[in-house]
Write a protein that holds these residues in place. Structure first.
Motif, short mmCIF file in Angstrom:
data_model
loop_
_atom_site.label_atom_id
_atom_site.label_comp_id
_atom_site.label_asym_id
_atom_site.label_seq_id
_atom_site.Cartn_x
_atom_site.Cartn_y
_atom_site.Cartn_z
N GLU A 1 0.84 -1.19 0.00
CA GLU A 1 0.00 0.00 0.00
C GLU A 1 0.87 1.24 0.00
OE1 GLU A 1 -4.21 -0.88 2.12
OE2 GLU A 1 -2.49 -0.73 3.47
N LEU A 2 0.47 2.22 -0.77
CA LEU A 2 1.08 3.54 -0.75
C LEU A 2 0.30 4.39 0.23
CD1 LEU A 2 2.91 5.82 -1.88
CD2 LEU A 2 1.20 6.14 -3.68
N VAL A 3 0.97 4.88 1.27
CA VAL A 3 0.31 5.64 2.33
C VAL A 3 0.88 7.05 2.35
CG1 VAL A 3 -0.21 5.78 4.79
CG2 VAL A 3 0.00 3.53 3.68
N ALA A 4 -0.01 8.04 2.30
CA ALA A 4 0.38 9.44 2.37
C ALA A 4 -0.08 10.02 3.69
CB ALA A 4 -0.22 10.22 1.21
N LEU A 5 0.80 10.77 4.36
CA LEU A 5 0.49 11.39 5.64
C LEU A 5 0.81 12.87 5.57
CD1 LEU A 5 2.39 8.54 6.46
CD2 LEU A 5 0.83 8.84 8.38
N SER A 6 0.05 13.65 6.32
CA SER A 6 0.27 15.09 6.39
C SER A 6 -0.05 15.57 7.79
CB SER A 6 -0.62 15.81 5.36
OG SER A 6 -0.43 17.21 5.43
N ALA A 7 0.87 16.36 8.37
CA ALA A 7 0.67 16.92 9.72
C ALA A 7 0.33 15.85 10.74
CB ALA A 7 -0.41 17.99 9.70
N GLY A 8 0.92 14.66 10.59
CA GLY A 8 0.74 13.60 11.56
C GLY A 8 -0.50 12.76 11.38
N LYS A 9 -1.25 12.99 10.30
CA LYS A 9 -2.47 12.22 10.05
C LYS A 9 -2.43 11.60 8.66
CE LYS A 9 -5.30 15.14 13.07
NZ LYS A 9 -6.52 15.99 13.16
N GLU A 10 -3.11 10.47 8.54
CA GLU A 10 -3.18 9.83 7.22
C GLU A 10 -4.04 10.66 6.28
OE1 GLU A 10 -5.20 5.88 5.32
OE2 GLU A 10 -3.94 5.56 7.10
N ALA A 11 -3.50 10.95 5.10
CA ALA A 11 -4.24 11.70 4.09
C ALA A 11 -4.99 10.76 3.16
CB ALA A 11 -3.29 12.59 3.29
N TRP A 12 -4.34 9.68 2.75
CA TRP A 12 -4.97 8.67 1.89
C TRP A 12 -4.04 7.48 1.77
CZ3 TRP A 12 -1.70 7.91 -2.18
CH2 TRP A 12 -0.95 9.00 -2.63
N ARG B 1 -5.66 9.69 -6.12
CA ARG B 1 -6.14 9.09 -7.37
C ARG B 1 -4.95 8.77 -8.28
NH1 ARG B 1 -7.57 11.22 -12.43
NH2 ARG B 1 -7.11 13.34 -11.66
N LYS B 2 -4.96 7.54 -8.82
CA LYS B 2 -3.89 7.18 -9.75
C LYS B 2 -4.06 7.96 -11.05
CE LYS B 2 -2.31 2.94 -10.29
NZ LYS B 2 -2.14 1.53 -10.77
N LEU B 3 -2.95 8.55 -11.53
CA LEU B 3 -2.97 9.36 -12.74
C LEU B 3 -2.45 8.60 -13.95
CD1 LEU B 3 -1.61 12.66 -11.14
CD2 LEU B 3 -4.01 12.02 -11.55
N TRP B 4 -1.40 7.81 -13.77
CA TRP B 4 -0.86 7.02 -14.87
C TRP B 4 0.12 5.98 -14.35
CZ3 TRP B 4 4.35 7.42 -14.83
CH2 TRP B 4 4.94 8.63 -14.45
N THR B 5 0.39 5.00 -15.18
CA THR B 5 1.41 3.98 -14.90
C THR B 5 2.20 3.71 -16.17
OG1 THR B 5 0.15 2.87 -13.15
CG2 THR B 5 1.86 1.58 -14.23
N GLN B 6 3.50 3.66 -16.04
CA GLN B 6 4.38 3.30 -17.16
C GLN B 6 5.19 2.08 -16.73
OE1 GLN B 6 5.77 2.72 -20.38
NE2 GLN B 6 5.24 4.91 -20.57
N GLN B 7 5.00 0.98 -17.43
CA GLN B 7 5.72 -0.24 -17.09
C GLN B 7 6.63 -0.64 -18.24
OE1 GLN B 7 3.25 -3.45 -15.72
NE2 GLN B 7 4.99 -4.65 -14.99
N ARG B 8 7.85 -1.02 -17.90
CA ARG B 8 8.83 -1.41 -18.90
C ARG B 8 9.24 -2.86 -18.68
NH1 ARG B 8 8.98 1.22 -23.11
NH2 ARG B 8 11.24 1.16 -23.42
#
Length: 387
Positions: A127-138, A175-182
């Motif tokens: 999982e990709l976890v984003a946090l801001s100011a000590g709280k989970e953002a998404w 929200r996922k914007l794009w993926t580039q796989q090689r």
């Protein structure tokens, strides 16, 4: 030769087929990875520190054990650190006090990336976890695991996963914007890779190539090979770029695992030079030299203009060294016993030696403002101020 402790940092993972699943840390490696039960060489004896550079201990802090491929992020006068148990700490670089501290909700596999406001990590549950100011953002589920700290810039979070894909997420919503796989080889290193911005180009390490991508849509602008797969089986053909890198203006110099060190003009994707190098830690440098540690503990300085060797030092041989940091007139390197060595940029002679808690230095030392910061495997965070 690579010791058991070092092998823990470079355990192989099956990427595409097993979605980033890895072999167990410390598992026996083939002989050319330093396995096979051979007795490891004895580290060179350390002379007394000459204390030719004045440095004072400024502060200490702690997180949990650091068994992940750690990137210590510096942004906005703060240091961001992640520990294996899921702790994310943002620490004031001047005082060592917490700005905030939070949990990612599970063990962390790679971190930490930050732009000074948003912090992002990858958990072991992919999982990709984003946090801001000590709280989970998404948080967002990833298609594969990751060993490289997310790169946070321009209101976006970029992730390099073990299936050799780069993905972009909106920093506010996730929200996922794009993926580039090689396409790439079947194996990937359990080691921090390469991802940075050069102008308006996102530069990532995919297999043995530096690849320039358009950050808006993921389209590929250029590719520059630093190393090519060799050998007759998947292990022998393993090739990956490892962080950290040395960037000066548009020139990015990086290391291909146990193959080459090379430099690329990232404004146009032109390969400038490559030279054979047998190491597995990243590099650092200035406009004249690129510095890196080899697997046997030698410190090498290459001329940035053409890759010729300027000098080699064996003063720290077999001491399991970190990637280097240039700081003032010193090259700063950590070792597996918690020592922090400050060596001359001119010839590698010892200028000073700092001590921590005795456990291995977990990642390349970093500079945050006027403070030198190092993190140990046992979770010690140390701030030193050169005088």
């Amino acid at each position: 030769m690579i010791s058991t402790a070092s092998r823990t940092l470079i355990v192989l993972g099956l990427a595409a087929a097993l979605g980033g699943c890895s072999l167990f840390p410390g598992m026996s490696m083939p002989s050319f990875f330093g396995g096979g039960g051979a007795e490891k060489p004895k580290p060179v004896e350390l002379p007394p520190s000459p204390n030719l550079v004045a440095v004072r201990p400024a502060w200490t802090a702690r997180v949990g054990e650091v068994a992940l491929p750690l990137t210590v992020n510096t942004a906005g006068g703060a240091v961001t650190v992640a520990s294996s148990d899921g702790t994310v700490a943002v620490i004031d670089a001047a005082t060592g006090r917490d700005v905030w501290r939070a949990s990612a909700g599970g063990p962390i596999a790679a971190g930490a990336g930050s732009d000074g406001k948003l912090v992002a990590v990858v958990t072991r549950s992919n999982e990709l976890v984003a946090l801001s100011a000590g709280k989970e953002a998404w948080r967002q589920k990833l298609a594969a695991g990751g060993y490289t700290a997310p790169f946070v810039a321009g209101g976006r979070v970029f992730v390099l996963t073990a299936d050799r894909a780069v993905s972009a997420f909106d920093g506010q919503t996730g929200r996922k914007l794009w993926t580039q796989q090689r396409p790439g080889e079947a194996l990937v290193l359990r080691h921090a890779g390469v991802m940075l911005a050069v102008g308006d180009t996102l530069v990532a390490g995919l297999s043995g190539r530096l690849v320039g991508l358009n950050p808006a849509n993921g389209s590929i602008r250029w590719e520059a090979p630093l190393a090519s797969p060799r050998g007759i089986n998947d292990v022998e053909r393993l090739v990956d770029l490892v962080g950290s890198v040395s960037r000066v203006d548009n020139t990015v110099c990086a290391r291909a695992f146990q193959a080459n060190v090379g430099c690329v003009d990232a404004s146009r994707g032109a390969l400038l030079w490559t030279k054979p190098a047998n190491g597995f830690q990243g590099v650092h440098g200035d406009d004249k030299l690129v510095y890196g540690t080899e697997a046997d503990g030698k410190l090498v300085a290459w001329k940035r203009e053409n890759g010729d060797r300027a000098w080699v030092s064996d003063r720290l041989q077999y001491r399991e060294l970190s990637a280097p940091l240039l700081l003032g007139r010193s090259v700063v390197i950590g070792d597996s016993n918690g020592n922090v060595h400050m060596l001359s940029r001119e010839d590698g002679t010892l200028l000073n030696r700092l001590t921590t808690d005795g456990s291995a230095i977990a990642s390349a030392p970093v500079a945050a403002g006027n403070t030198l910061v190092v993190v140990t495997r046992s979770g010690g965070i140390y701030g030193f101020v050169p005088q």
